[in-house]
Motif scaffolding. Structure first.
Motif, PDB file in Angstrom:
ATOM      1  N   VAL A   1       0.836  -1.200   0.000  1.00 24.13           N
ATOM      2  CA  VAL A   1       0.000   0.000   0.000  1.00 24.13           C
ATOM      3  C   VAL A   1       0.874   1.255   0.000  1.00 24.13           C
ATOM      4  N   PHE A   2       1.935   1.206   0.792  1.00 25.25           N
ATOM      5  CA  PHE A   2       2.806   2.382   0.921  1.00 25.25           C
ATOM      6  C   PHE A   2       3.459   2.746  -0.411  1.00 25.25           C
ATOM      7  N   LEU A   3       3.881   1.726  -1.166  1.00 25.19           N
ATOM      8  CA  LEU A   3       4.698   1.995  -2.348  1.00 25.19           C
ATOM      9  C   LEU A   3       3.897   2.256  -3.624  1.00 25.19           C
ATOM     10  N   SER A   4       2.783   1.561  -3.794  1.00 26.15           N
ATOM     11  CA  SER A   4       2.345   1.353  -5.174  1.00 26.15           C
ATOM     12  C   SER A   4       1.255   2.295  -5.665  1.00 26.15           C
ATOM     13  N   ASP A   5       1.140   2.333  -6.991  1.00 22.41           N
ATOM     14  CA  ASP A   5      -0.014   2.947  -7.645  1.00 22.41           C
ATOM     15  C   ASP A   5      -1.156   1.940  -7.734  1.00 22.41           C
ATOM     16  N   ARG A   6      -0.772   0.692  -7.826  1.00 17.21           N
ATOM     17  CA  ARG A   6      -1.754  -0.388  -7.990  1.00 17.21           C
ATOM     18  C   ARG A   6      -1.227  -1.632  -7.313  1.00 17.21           C
ATOM     19  N   ILE A   7      -2.143  -2.383  -6.704  1.00 17.15           N
ATOM     20  CA  ILE A   7      -1.753  -3.652  -6.090  1.00 17.15           C
ATOM     21  C   ILE A   7      -2.469  -4.774  -6.836  1.00 17.15           C
ATOM     22  N   VAL A   8      -1.673  -5.683  -7.356  1.00 17.51           N
ATOM     23  CA  VAL A   8      -2.237  -6.854  -8.027  1.00 17.51           C
ATOM     24  C   VAL A   8      -2.141  -8.003  -7.024  1.00 17.51           C
ATOM     25  N   VAL A   9      -3.305  -8.516  -6.623  1.00 16.31           N
ATOM     26  CA  VAL A   9      -3.338  -9.537  -5.574  1.00 16.31           C
ATOM     27  C   VAL A   9      -3.434 -10.918  -6.210  1.00 16.31           C
ATOM     28  N   MET A  10      -2.567 -11.829  -5.758  1.00 14.32           N
ATOM     29  CA  MET A  10      -2.591 -13.201  -6.273  1.00 14.32           C
ATOM     30  C   MET A  10      -3.187 -14.145  -5.241  1.00 14.32           C
ATOM     31  N   SER A  11      -3.835 -15.178  -5.768  1.00 15.65           N
ATOM     32  CA  SER A  11      -4.424 -16.195  -4.895  1.00 15.65           C
ATOM     33  C   SER A  11      -3.341 -17.154  -4.426  1.00 15.65           C
ATOM     34  N   ALA A  12      -3.691 -17.944  -3.415  1.00 17.99           N
ATOM     35  CA  ALA A  12      -2.805 -19.036  -3.008  1.00 17.99           C
ATOM     36  C   ALA A  12      -2.648 -19.995  -4.184  1.00 17.99           C
ATOM     37  N   SER A  13      -1.591 -20.805  -4.112  1.00 12.56           N
ATOM     38  CA  SER A  13      -1.208 -21.700  -5.200  1.00 12.56           C
ATOM     39  C   SER A  13      -2.378 -22.577  -5.675  1.00 12.56           C
ATOM     40  N   PRO A  14      -2.594 -22.741  -6.981  1.00 16.17           N
ATOM     41  CA  PRO A  14      -1.856 -22.132  -8.081  1.00 16.17           C
ATOM     42  C   PRO A  14      -2.198 -20.645  -8.231  1.00 16.17           C
ATOM     43  N   GLY A  15      -1.170 -19.834  -8.389  1.00 13.03           N
ATOM     44  CA  GLY A  15      -1.353 -18.390  -8.373  1.00 13.03           C
ATOM     45  C   GLY A  15      -2.200 -17.856  -9.520  1.00 13.03           C
ATOM     46  N   ARG A  16      -3.304 -17.263  -9.138  1.00 17.16           N
ATOM     47  CA  ARG A  16      -4.153 -16.551 -10.097  1.00 17.16           C
ATOM     48  C   ARG A  16      -4.254 -15.104  -9.639  1.00 17.16           C
ATOM     49  N   ILE A  17      -4.518 -14.208 -10.582  1.00 17.47           N
ATOM     50  CA  ILE A  17      -4.703 -12.813 -10.191  1.00 17.47           C
ATOM     51  C   ILE A  17      -6.165 -12.643  -9.791  1.00 17.47           C
ATOM     52  N   ILE A  18      -6.380 -12.268  -8.540  1.00 18.46           N
ATOM     53  CA  ILE A  18      -7.760 -12.222  -8.046  1.00 18.46           C
ATOM     54  C   ILE A  18      -8.242 -10.806  -7.777  1.00 18.46           C
ATOM     55  N   ALA A  19      -7.353  -9.836  -7.769  1.00 17.50           N
ATOM     56  CA  ALA A  19      -7.818  -8.458  -7.556  1.00 17.50           C
ATOM     57  C   ALA A  19      -6.767  -7.495  -8.061  1.00 17.50           C
ATOM     58  N   ASP A  20      -7.246  -6.324  -8.436  1.00 18.13           N
ATOM     59  CA  ASP A  20      -6.377  -5.273  -8.956  1.00 18.13           C
ATOM     60  C   ASP A  20      -6.874  -3.989  -8.298  1.00 18.13           C
ATOM     61  N   ILE A  21      -6.119  -3.515  -7.318  1.00 16.20           N
ATOM     62  CA  ILE A  21      -6.610  -2.440  -6.454  1.00 16.20           C
ATOM     63  C   ILE A  21      -5.849  -1.150  -6.735  1.00 16.20           C
ATOM     64  N   ASP A  22      -6.577  -0.080  -7.062  1.00 19.59           N
ATOM     65  CA  ASP A  22      -5.940   1.225  -7.262  1.00 19.59           C
ATOM     66  C   ASP A  22      -5.576   1.831  -5.916  1.00 19.59           C
TER      67      ASP A  22
END
Ligand code: ADP
Ligand code: MG
Length: 292
Positions: free
Chosen positions: A228-249
């Motif tokens: 949160v501190f660093l980014s413009d956007r956070i792409v959240v991955m699920s537990a293995s097998p890794g899928r992209i589950i959220a993209d937070i501005d």
């Protein structure tokens, strides 16, 4: 040579023409990452292991994106496919429209454990990339000094990496990656092994540098505060097998400082990430229990 003023441990970069070559000025379009429909499957003794599943992601030039997810979810694997270390089993990865097939200095990499040459001095480590690119010794030394100043280590140019603290070694690693003027900087939990206070200073330092450099950054972490501190956007991955589950501005103003960590806007974003990660971590435990 020094383009840098050091002020309360914060760095302000005044000017550097090549630093700005990749900046987010209109027309500067270097550093666009596109990951499309990527699966990454490893062959293991117990059969194929799906590390990344159906990942799609676009990172705009000059954007700072964090890949956030629980341990073992495939963050490093996905990042390594952007770096060119791991080929996707399905789908494709491009940077500025070109397929990534191997590592290149234009995609700088910083790892969790430093990977400096122990037999080279700090300056020689940072000058190594420019020398390999055909830059003359004097200019390479100058570039090394510039980037060592940026990370606050100008005074340590003639020391050897193993005499430095973990935080300082990581700063050398960042200087070394930047010395190639990469359009993309890939950072895999670079501050993961550092104590909390060193870590926050490193984060602030990184943001100060990025503010001037404005290259694209993909930063892997499992630490929500850090994301949160660093980014413009956070792409959240699920537990293995890794899928992209959220993209937070992350619409928090910049420059960012430590005081942000206790602000209500920060807390709200942190809670959103915490809820997602908690759900994912629980899923992972349940899967492990089933498997065990
Ligand atoms: P993270 O970086 O999120 O902690 P990784 O990308 O390192 O996760 O790993 C994702 C999964 O892929 C893990 O289960 C890990 O054991 C597995 N893995 C990673 N690299 C390899 C490899 N070279 N061969 C087999 N399995 C691997
Ligand atoms: Mg990892």
């Amino acid at each position: 040579m020094s383009d840098v003023i050091v002020n309360d441990n914060r760095l302000a970069v005044l000017d550097h023409s090549r630093l700005r070559a990749n900046s987010g000025k209109p027309g500067a379009e270097r550093g666009r990452i596109s990951v499309r429909d990527v699966d990454i499957v490893f062959d293991t003794a117990s059969g194929p292991h799906v590390a990344v599943q159906n990942a799609s992601l676009t990172v705009r030039p000059g954007e700072f994106v964090c890949l956030l997810g629980p341990s073992g979810c495939g963050k490093s694997t996905l990042m390594n496919s952007i770096a060119g270390f791991v080929p996707p089993t399905r789908g494709d990865v491009t940077v500025d429209g070109e397929a990534v097939t191997e590592p290149a200095p234009d995609r700088g990499m910083v790892f969790q454990q430093h990977s400096l040459f122990p037999w080279k001095t700090v300056k020689e480590n940072v000058a190594f990339g420019p020398l390999m690119a055909g830059v003359g010794q004097n200019e390479a030394n100058g570039v090394a000094r510039t980037f060592l100043s940026l990370v606050g280590l100008a005074a340590f140019e003639n020391t050897y990496p193993n005499t430095l603290s973990g935080g300082m070694q990581q700063r050398v690693g960042i200087a070394r990656a930047l010395a190639n003027y990469p359009s993309v900087l890939l950072m895999d939990e670079p501050f993961g092994a550092l104590d909390a206070q060193t870590r926050i200073m490193m984060q602030e330092n990184l943001l100060d540098i990025w503010r001037e450099f404005r290259n694209t950054v993909v930063f892997v972490t499992h630490d929500i505060d850090e994301a949160v501190f660093l980014s413009d956007r956070i792409v959240v991955m699920s537990a293995s097998p890794g899928r992209i589950i959220a993209d937070i501005d992350v619409n928090l103003s910049r420059p960012r400082e430590q005081s942000l960590l206790t602000s209500p806007e920060f807390m709200a974003l942190k809670r959103q990430c915490l809820d997602l990660i908690r759900k994912e971590t629980l899923n992972a435990f349940q899967q492990q229990n089933k498997a065990g």
